[in-house]
Design an enzyme around this catalytic site. Structure first.
Site, PDB file in Angstrom:
ATOM      1  N   CYS A 373      26.363  -0.304  48.885  1.00 24.25           N
ATOM      2  CA  CYS A 373      27.726   0.157  48.641  1.00 24.25           C
ATOM      3  C   CYS A 373      27.816   1.503  47.919  1.00 24.25           C
ATOM      4  O   CYS A 373      28.661   2.330  48.281  1.00 24.25           O
ATOM      5  CB  CYS A 373      28.533  -0.909  47.910  1.00 24.25           C
ATOM      6  SG  CYS A 373      27.596  -2.023  46.881  1.00 24.25           S
ATOM      7  N   ARG A 402      14.941  -6.356  47.289  1.00 26.36           N
ATOM      8  CA  ARG A 402      15.291  -7.158  46.116  1.00 26.36           C
ATOM      9  C   ARG A 402      14.077  -7.948  45.660  1.00 26.36           C
ATOM     10  O   ARG A 402      13.364  -8.527  46.476  1.00 26.36           O
ATOM     11  CB  ARG A 402      16.450  -8.100  46.435  1.00 26.36           C
ATOM     12  CG  ARG A 402      17.701  -7.325  46.800  1.00 26.36           C
ATOM     13  CD  ARG A 402      18.859  -8.217  47.116  1.00 26.36           C
ATOM     14  NE  ARG A 402      19.966  -7.416  47.622  1.00 26.36           N
ATOM     15  CZ  ARG A 402      21.074  -7.920  48.129  1.00 26.36           C
ATOM     16  NH1 ARG A 402      21.221  -9.220  48.206  1.00 26.36           N
ATOM     17  NH2 ARG A 402      22.025  -7.128  48.578  1.00 26.36           N
ATOM     18  N   GLN A 420      20.344  -5.084  56.096  1.00 28.36           N
ATOM     19  CA  GLN A 420      21.725  -5.482  55.962  1.00 28.36           C
ATOM     20  C   GLN A 420      22.587  -4.710  56.942  1.00 28.36           C
ATOM     21  O   GLN A 420      22.635  -3.483  56.875  1.00 28.36           O
ATOM     22  CB  GLN A 420      22.256  -5.170  54.559  1.00 28.36           C
ATOM     23  CG  GLN A 420      21.709  -6.051  53.472  1.00 28.36           C
ATOM     24  CD  GLN A 420      22.353  -5.702  52.158  1.00 28.36           C
ATOM     25  OE1 GLN A 420      22.207  -4.604  51.673  1.00 28.36           O
ATOM     26  NE2 GLN A 420      23.086  -6.625  51.606  1.00 28.36           N
ATOM     27  N   ASP A 433      26.415  -5.635  55.437  1.00 30.46           N
ATOM     28  CA  ASP A 433      27.468  -4.923  54.708  1.00 30.46           C
ATOM     29  C   ASP A 433      28.220  -3.911  55.560  1.00 30.46           C
ATOM     30  O   ASP A 433      27.636  -3.252  56.399  1.00 30.46           O
ATOM     31  CB  ASP A 433      26.858  -4.137  53.541  1.00 30.46           C
ATOM     32  CG  ASP A 433      26.428  -5.027  52.405  1.00 30.46           C
ATOM     33  OD1 ASP A 433      26.940  -6.143  52.318  1.00 30.46           O
ATOM     34  OD2 ASP A 433      25.574  -4.600  51.620  1.00 30.46           O
ATOM     35  N   HIS A 435      32.019  -1.289  54.742  1.00 34.64           N
ATOM     36  CA  HIS A 435      33.061  -1.003  53.753  1.00 34.64           C
ATOM     37  C   HIS A 435      34.302  -0.454  54.426  1.00 34.64           C
ATOM     38  O   HIS A 435      34.209   0.326  55.371  1.00 34.64           O
ATOM     39  CB  HIS A 435      32.565   0.005  52.718  1.00 34.64           C
ATOM     40  CG  HIS A 435      31.408  -0.488  51.917  1.00 34.64           C
ATOM     41  ND1 HIS A 435      30.106  -0.292  52.294  1.00 34.64           N
ATOM     42  CD2 HIS A 435      31.370  -1.199  50.763  1.00 34.64           C
ATOM     43  CE1 HIS A 435      29.308  -0.856  51.404  1.00 34.64           C
ATOM     44  NE2 HIS A 435      30.049  -1.409  50.469  1.00 34.64           N
ATOM     45  N   LYS A 515      38.006 -13.208  47.444  1.00 33.36           N
ATOM     46  CA  LYS A 515      37.122 -13.134  48.604  1.00 33.36           C
ATOM     47  C   LYS A 515      37.341 -14.308  49.544  1.00 33.36           C
ATOM     48  O   LYS A 515      37.888 -15.350  49.168  1.00 33.36           O
ATOM     49  CB  LYS A 515      35.658 -13.104  48.167  1.00 33.36           C
ATOM     50  CG  LYS A 515      35.190 -14.373  47.444  1.00 33.36           C
ATOM     51  CD  LYS A 515      33.701 -14.300  47.142  1.00 33.36           C
ATOM     52  CE  LYS A 515      33.238 -15.593  46.446  1.00 33.36           C
ATOM     53  NZ  LYS A 515      31.770 -15.618  46.276  1.00 33.36           N
ATOM     54  N   HIS A 561      34.600  -4.982  50.783  1.00 27.91           N
ATOM     55  CA  HIS A 561      33.230  -5.227  51.218  1.00 27.91           C
ATOM     56  C   HIS A 561      33.287  -6.344  52.254  1.00 27.91           C
ATOM     57  O   HIS A 561      34.073  -7.285  52.105  1.00 27.91           O
ATOM     58  CB  HIS A 561      32.357  -5.700  50.059  1.00 27.91           C
ATOM     59  CG  HIS A 561      32.347  -4.788  48.882  1.00 27.91           C
ATOM     60  ND1 HIS A 561      31.500  -3.732  48.764  1.00 27.91           N
ATOM     61  CD2 HIS A 561      33.085  -4.804  47.743  1.00 27.91           C
ATOM     62  CE1 HIS A 561      31.698  -3.123  47.614  1.00 27.91           C
ATOM     63  NE2 HIS A 561      32.663  -3.748  46.982  1.00 27.91           N
TER      64      HIS A 561
END
Length: 687
Positions: A373, A402, A420, A433, A435, A515, A561
């Site tokens: 992001c 990660r 992603q 992801d 945006h 969300k 998101h």
């Protein structure tokens, strides 16, 4: 209305490719798997009660036989049963209750945890007890003791059976904190002392099994051990678990068990578990040569083999095509950035334990990206936007990194580096992801657009049953009440406008915005968290992003998101298990294999394969063995179509086609075969 789990335990089902409680197909499931169904059917959405809270989330040292905690077992309303083939109405249906639908089952499982702990301490007096809750499919208990083996589990189960057979009463006792402390010291149970310190309520409650064993516990339990059907209880596995989920604390032995109200329910559950084992993506990934995780390279790092890479290419291509159709701009961004970027975003404050160590480059600290992001925000900030520019939609297929403890890694479901499709989920790892930057009055329409796009993508891959949850403002949150109310209402209105049922999780939203979570249901009825839509009031403020409104004033935009598939690695694992490796024709890495009866037909086979490839069909020639062996190998490798070529086919310039799903299709001209494949691929059906 009560909620139940439904499974089919027909003997015939054990030999089929699909066990599907909700996808209603004919009994010949091998020939008619889920992907042959028309995708235009309306998706089914199941509103479910909030799941039982997870107890003591820990990092597992090794994988247990239990279903991964990221999966929820299918929950449907009690009247929608699945019958055995050839039985009368209602016969052969096994209804598995859940902890929520049956308090009796919950009590049985909780008591089984205590009975197991009592049995362990009888057999192993030096074992120290910790916690033992009920869980979705049974129970577990953690012990500080020497490592256990399968042979030990059999001994423990026999001792449990003896305790159950003695029909010992379970009694509840309330004692002052000082008395509980005194008793625990007398037993030399250090973990119980720590648990006692964490209990804030008074008085302290204790449950006794007869007068031989007790535990700190709030209940509930059955009245006596004899209430439990010993033939409906089984110890499943042993795993390692850190105390309190902290790798710096002692490694404990966690024993998993399952318990049901009847032996029939246990058999149904074990059948379901066996089917899940047959579909395990780790085994199928190796058997079908799709991917591997190489020890020499390190745990949690996925190597995509040629066949797996083909499937990934198709997934990516489908994802990109649909996003472009929905007016998203595709991006590519770096894998690393200055550490200051992650400080501004808040990741270093809230997410540091999941990030790799920083690297020093020319006196500056850089960081592998754990999320995407901040990059998209920087692209947004490259110029000053006008209100006329909105909405701005950006998406990216990017790799993020990660840090995961080695014990928590699990095939494709838990890895250290993954791709992603970027529609970001700020607080949720392993998601795809993208945006959207928009105005406040555009939130509803943008959310509705995301729902439509999500449905379109999931239907492409055969997922049309979902569970939807809407999470609202938690106690601690950023942003004023007005914007929270407006955003939450927009999410509700979008869901209502879409006509989807959903459950409201009051206070379950992220601190930065409300969300929507969408769980997809696979062929076994398991739920997988993939899709997430989140409104964010936090990052726009942290990065001070603005736009110029109609009055030439600078305002802050809304940021959304959005995730659809989750990480490609994890979604690929779900796909493998959903189809049991039997990918639909359009998605199969090899769509057609040309098989010569003898090597004298090899030249014609090569010519046919080249023509198929020229028409976009993924084809190959396989030879060097007798035809029956070639056919068995193709079946084992789950090749959808086999084109057999003998002297007659060479003479007539034809092919004899055998379909994995449709059986013998007879002799076809090559052009006819190609046309039928193209039509099947376009319509997402089999041949």
């Amino acid at each position: 209305m009560k909620l139940f789990l439904l499974y089919r335990i027909s003997t015939a089902m054990a030999a089929t490719a699909t066990l599907s409680p909700l996808l209603t197909h004919s009994s010949n499931l091998l020939l008619k798997p889920p992907f042959t169904q028309t995708l235009a059917l309306t998706p089914r959405f199941l509103a479910v009660r909030k799941p039982v809270s997870k107890h003591d989330r820990v990092r597992l040292w090794s994988s247990s036989a239990a279903v991964s905690e990221s999966v929820e077992t299918q929950v449907v309303k009690g009247g929608e049963g699945v019958k055995k083939e050839g039985r009368g109405e209602g016969e052969g249906r096994v209804v598995l209750p859940t902890n929520e639908s049956s308090e009796t089952l919950l009590r049985i499982r909780h008591t089984c945890a205590h009975v197991m702990a009592m049995a362990v301490q009888k057999l192993y007096p030096d074992a120290k007890v910790t916690i033992g809750p009920w869980i979705e499919s049974g129970f577990f208990y953690d012990f500080d003791m020497e490592p256990l083996t399968d042979k030990d589990l059999k001994r423990i189960k026999k001792e449990m059976d003896r305790i159950i057979g003695r029909n010992l009463p379970l009694t509840r006792e309330e004692v002052p904190r000082e008395e509980a402390h005194k008793r625990i010291l007398a037993l030399n149970e250090p973990y119980k002392l720590e648990i006692l310190e964490s209990i804030k309520e008074e008085p302290i409650t204790i449950y006794h099994i007869g007068d031989e064993w007790w535990d700190l516990c709030g209940g509930p339990h059955v009245e006596s051990t004899g209430t439990i059907n010993r033939k409906a209880v089984e110890l499943e596995s042993v795993a390692g678990a850190y105390w309190r989920g902290d790798e710096k604390r002692p490694m404990l032995q966690r024993i998993y068990g399952t318990a049901w109200e009847s032996e029939e329910q246990l058999k149904a559950y074990l059948h379901f578990k066996e089917e899940a084992k047959r579909r395990d993506h780790r085994r199928l990934g190796q058997d079908l040569d799709l991917f591997s995780i190489q020890d020499e390279a390190g745990g949690g790092l996925v190597f995509w083999h040629p066949k797996g890479a083909i499937v990934r290419h198709i997934i990516e291509d489908t994802w990109k095509r649909i996003h472009i159709e929905h007016e998203y701009d595709l991006l590519y961004t770096p894998h690393v950035a200055k550490a200051d970027l992650w400080r501004i975003s808040g990741h270093l404050d809230f997410y540091r334990e999941n990030m790799y160590d920083q690297m020093k480059i020319e006196d500056e600290q850089y960081q592998l990206r754990p999320m995407n992001c901040p990059y998209h925000i920087l692209i947004y900030k490259r110029k000053l936007h006008s209100y006329r520019d909105f909405p701005v939609r950006v998406a990216e297929l990017g790799t993020v990194y990660r840090y995961e403890l080695s014990g928590s890694l699990h095939g494709l479901f838990r890895v250290r580096g993954f791709t992603q499709p970027i529609l970001n989920a700020y607080n949720y790892g392993m998601q795809d992801d993208a945006h959207i930057f928009c105005l406040e009055d555009q939130i509803k329409d943008e959310i509705r657009g995301v729902l439509d796009l999500t449905e379109k993508i999931l239907l492409q891959f055969g997922f049309r049953h979902y569970v939807v949850n809407l999470s609202t403002r938690p106690e601690k949150a950023v942003g004023d009440d007005e914007i929270w109310e407006k955003a939450t209402s927009a999410l509700k209105d979008a869901l209502d406008d879409k006509g989807w049922s959903y459950e409201v999780d009051e206070g379950g939203g992220a601190f930065y915005g409300p969300k929507i979570d969408i769980k997809i249901e696979d062929a076994l009825g398991r739920k997988w968290q993939c899709s997430t839509i989140q409104v964010d009031f936090n990052l726009p403020q942290r990065f001070d992003i603005v736009y110029v409104d109609s009055n030439s004033e600078r305002k802050r935009p809304i940021m959304i998101h959005r995730a659809v598939l989750g990480s490609l690695e994890r979604f690929f694992g779900v796909l493998i298990e959903h189809y049991a490796g039997d990918f639909p024709l359009w998605l199969s890495p090899v769509q057609a294999r040309v098989l010569p009866v003898t090597d004298s037909q090899l030249a014609y086979c090569s010519e046919i394969a080249d023509k198929l490839k020229a028409n976009g069909v993924r084809a190959e020639v396989c030879h060097g063995e007798r035809l029956p062996k070639l056919i068995r190998t193709a079946e084992k490798q789950k090749i959808p179509l086999m084109a057999v070529v003998g002297p007659k086919e060479v003479e007539t310039q034809t092919l004899t086609i055998r379909s994995r799903f449709g059986g013998e299709l007879g002799t076809l001209a090559v052009d006819d075969f190609i046309c039928r494949i193209k039509d099947a691929v376009e319509n997402r059906t089999s041949l």
